[in-house]
Write an enzyme that holds these catalytic residues in place. Structure first.
Site, PDB file in Angstrom:
ATOM      1  N   LYS A  90       0.775  -1.275  -0.102  1.00 26.62           N
ATOM      2  CA  LYS A  90      -0.025   0.026  -0.061  1.00 26.62           C
ATOM      3  C   LYS A  90       0.971   1.394  -0.121  1.00 26.62           C
ATOM      4  CE  LYS A  90      -4.433  -1.686   1.855  1.00 26.62           C
ATOM      5  NZ  LYS A  90      -4.286  -3.071   2.005  1.00 26.62           N
ATOM      6  N   GLU A 144      -9.583   7.639   3.419  1.00 21.43           N
ATOM      7  CA  GLU A 144     -10.610   6.522   4.200  1.00 21.43           C
ATOM      8  C   GLU A 144      -9.947   5.393   4.689  1.00 21.43           C
ATOM      9  OE1 GLU A 144     -10.498   6.454   1.060  1.00 21.43           O
ATOM     10  OE2 GLU A 144      -9.869   4.625   0.729  1.00 21.43           O
ATOM     11  N   SER A 196       1.572  -9.933  -0.787  1.00 26.86           N
ATOM     12  CA  SER A 196       1.216  -8.708  -0.698  1.00 26.86           C
ATOM     13  C   SER A 196       1.694  -8.154   0.653  1.00 26.86           C
ATOM     14  CB  SER A 196      -0.142  -8.568  -1.116  1.00 26.86           C
ATOM     15  OG  SER A 196      -1.002  -9.297  -0.074  1.00 26.86           O
TER      16      SER A 196
HETATM   17  C1  LIG Z   1      -5.049  -3.940   1.495  1.00 27.42           C
HETATM   18  C2  LIG Z   1      -4.211  -5.479   1.221  1.00 27.42           C
HETATM   19  C3  LIG Z   1      -4.781  -6.158   0.244  1.00 27.42           C
HETATM   20  C4  LIG Z   1      -5.835  -6.110  -0.783  1.00 27.42           C
HETATM   21  O1  LIG Z   1      -6.009  -4.964  -1.206  1.00 27.42           O
HETATM   22  P1  LIG Z   1      -5.920  -4.821  -2.911  1.00 27.42           P
HETATM   23  O2  LIG Z   1      -6.166  -3.276  -3.075  1.00 27.42           O
HETATM   24  O3  LIG Z   1      -6.729  -5.759  -3.624  1.00 27.42           O
HETATM   25  O4  LIG Z   1      -4.513  -5.021  -3.131  1.00 27.42           O
HETATM   26  C5  LIG Z   1      -4.015  -7.324   0.041  1.00 27.42           C
HETATM   27  N1  LIG Z   1      -3.190  -7.648   0.860  1.00 27.42           N
HETATM   28  C6  LIG Z   1      -2.399  -6.857   1.789  1.00 27.42           C
HETATM   29  C7  LIG Z   1      -1.438  -7.149   2.355  1.00 27.42           C
HETATM   30  C8  LIG Z   1      -3.143  -5.843   2.109  1.00 27.42           C
HETATM   31  O5  LIG Z   1      -2.830  -4.796   2.960  1.00 27.42           O
END
Ligand SMILES: *Cc1c(COP(=O)(O)O)cnc(C)c1O
Length: 393
Positions: free
Chosen positions: A90, A112, A378
């Site tokens: 993010k 938000e 992610s």
């Molecule tokens: C916020 C988040 C997501 C999902 O959000 P996307 O906008 O679909 O990427 C996935 N993995 C992690 C670790 C997150 O913090």
């Protein structure tokens, strides 16, 4: 124009666009006009590259997970976004949009947040750049995510608890948009995923596309070819997924596999499996797939992982699904939890619950021995420790 590029009105096929009320139109149009021009300047590129490299810690490793590969019978690489500053992808988006806001002469960032992950990333970047930061959060979420609220405040952000409606994410979005509209000349609305009205989905995908750019280079070095047979990513709104697939959209050698939140099961009425269960509708300014009732009202989504708990999906992904460019698997809470424990025991990496949804798909793919799969991890699992501890008993 390529099949998966956005057109000048913000459409991917028939999905996307900018369905906003009249009073929001001038702010959106200002951003539509500005974002590409700014992103193409040398100044922006230099600042963005420098911060990604030295502040976020990019390029993130592309790690050949040998024990995991042995188990599934192919070569599995993990793109280690869990090692990024603040523990997920993010921050890439937050830094990029904050730089764009500065170039537009804005001094105040509005955001938000649901569980608080996007709020913390935004507050972090505002501290870094010395910008004012106001984060809108439903009162219910403020109570559930107290540690993240305190962290945002420690970073210097103001957290506004939203009391209206169900006092959760949707109400926080409405309040944040309202605040933006009432102060458009000074404020910038920093949206956290590849959703919302044009240009947000395209802007966020471009900012996250450093991920697939790095994968191309790293695979070339490690495998002697710059593409994998499979790309595997979890998807909530689609910022992680859009960055993962960006440079591979038109390369049919690569299969794109998405994992969405199956919650307690598709038939349970408690999931966030938007691509599988959703129907066409307009949500947060964009025509896309939405989980909605007969009257077109978005239903309350559910997932064990806060990041996947959203009733819509970015318009690019609605288009890709329709064009059969991606295959989507819903993954239940239990399957994700099991996959998290498996990765931890095999590789010594505790993944975020969101990322665990992608890991859970590995057992369903028809891998051959020489296949190369890249799975984007992610984020890291520190934030999910309470859930993991409860699960292990
Ligand atoms: C916020 C988040 C997501 C999902 O959000 P996307 O906008 O679909 O990427 C996935 N993995 C992690 C670790 C997150 O913090």
């Amino acid at each position: 124009m390529k099949r998966f590029d956005v057109d000048e009105n913000g459409f991917y096929g028939r999905f996307g666009g900018a369905y906003v009320p009249d009073k929001l139109r001038p702010c959106i149009e200002e951003l539509q006009t500005a974002y590409l021009k700014i992103m193409e300047t040398d100044g922006f590129r230099k600042d963005y590259d420098r911060l990604l490299r030295h502040y976020v810690g990019r390029p993130s490793p592309l790690y050949l997970a040998e024990r995991l590969s042995d188990k599934y019978g192919c070569r599995i690489y993990l793109k280690r976004k869990d090692l990024n500053h603040t523990g997920a992808h993010k921050i890439n988006n937050a830094i990029g949009q904050a730089l764009i806001a500065q170039s537009m002469g804005k001094r105040r960032i509005i955001a938000e947040t649901g569980a608080g992950q996007h709020g913390v990333a935004t507050a972090t970047v505002c501290a870094l750049m010395g910008m004012e930061c106001v984060v809108y959060m439903g009162r219910v979420d403020v109570e559930r995510q107290y540690a993240n609220v305190k962290k945002m405040e420690m970073l210097g952000a103001e957290v506004v608890a939203v009391e209206s409606g169900g006092a959760t994410l949707k109400d926080a979005v409405d309040a944040a948009v309202g605040a933006w509209c009432s102060d458009p000349s000074e404020s910038y609305y920093l949206l956290g995923s590849a959703v919302g009205p044009h240009p947000y989905p395209d802007m966020v995908a471009r900012l996250q596309s450093v991920i697939s750019e790095e994968i191309e280079k790293q695979l070339q070095e490690l495998e002697g070819r710059d593409y994998p047979d499979y790309l595997i990513a979890c998807i909530g709104g689609g910022s992680n997924a859009s960055g993962t697939v960006y440079h591979y959209l038109d390369r049919k050698e690569t299969s794109i596999v998405l994992a969405e939140a199956g919650g307690m099961g598709l038939e349970s009425g408690r999931s966030a499996a938007t691509i599988t269960l959703g129907s066409e509708g307009v949500l947060h300014g964009s025509r896309t797939l939405v989980m909605q009732d007969d009257k077109g009202v978005a239903i309350e989504p559910y997932s064990i992982s806060a990041g996947l708990d959203y009733p819509g999906v970015g318009p690019l992904f609605a288009h890709m699904a329709e064009q059969c460019r991606s295959v989507t698997y819903p993954v239940t809470d239990d399957e994700a939890l099991r996959a998290a424990i498996e990765l931890t025991r095999l590789e010594g990496i505790v993944p975020a619950l969101e990322s665990s949804h992608a890991l859970a798909v590995l057992g369903r793919l028809p891998f051959e021995k020489d296949d190369v799969a890249v799975l984007t991890l992610s984020g890291r699992g520190d934030k999910d420790m309470d859930t993991y501890i409860r699960y292990q008993g």
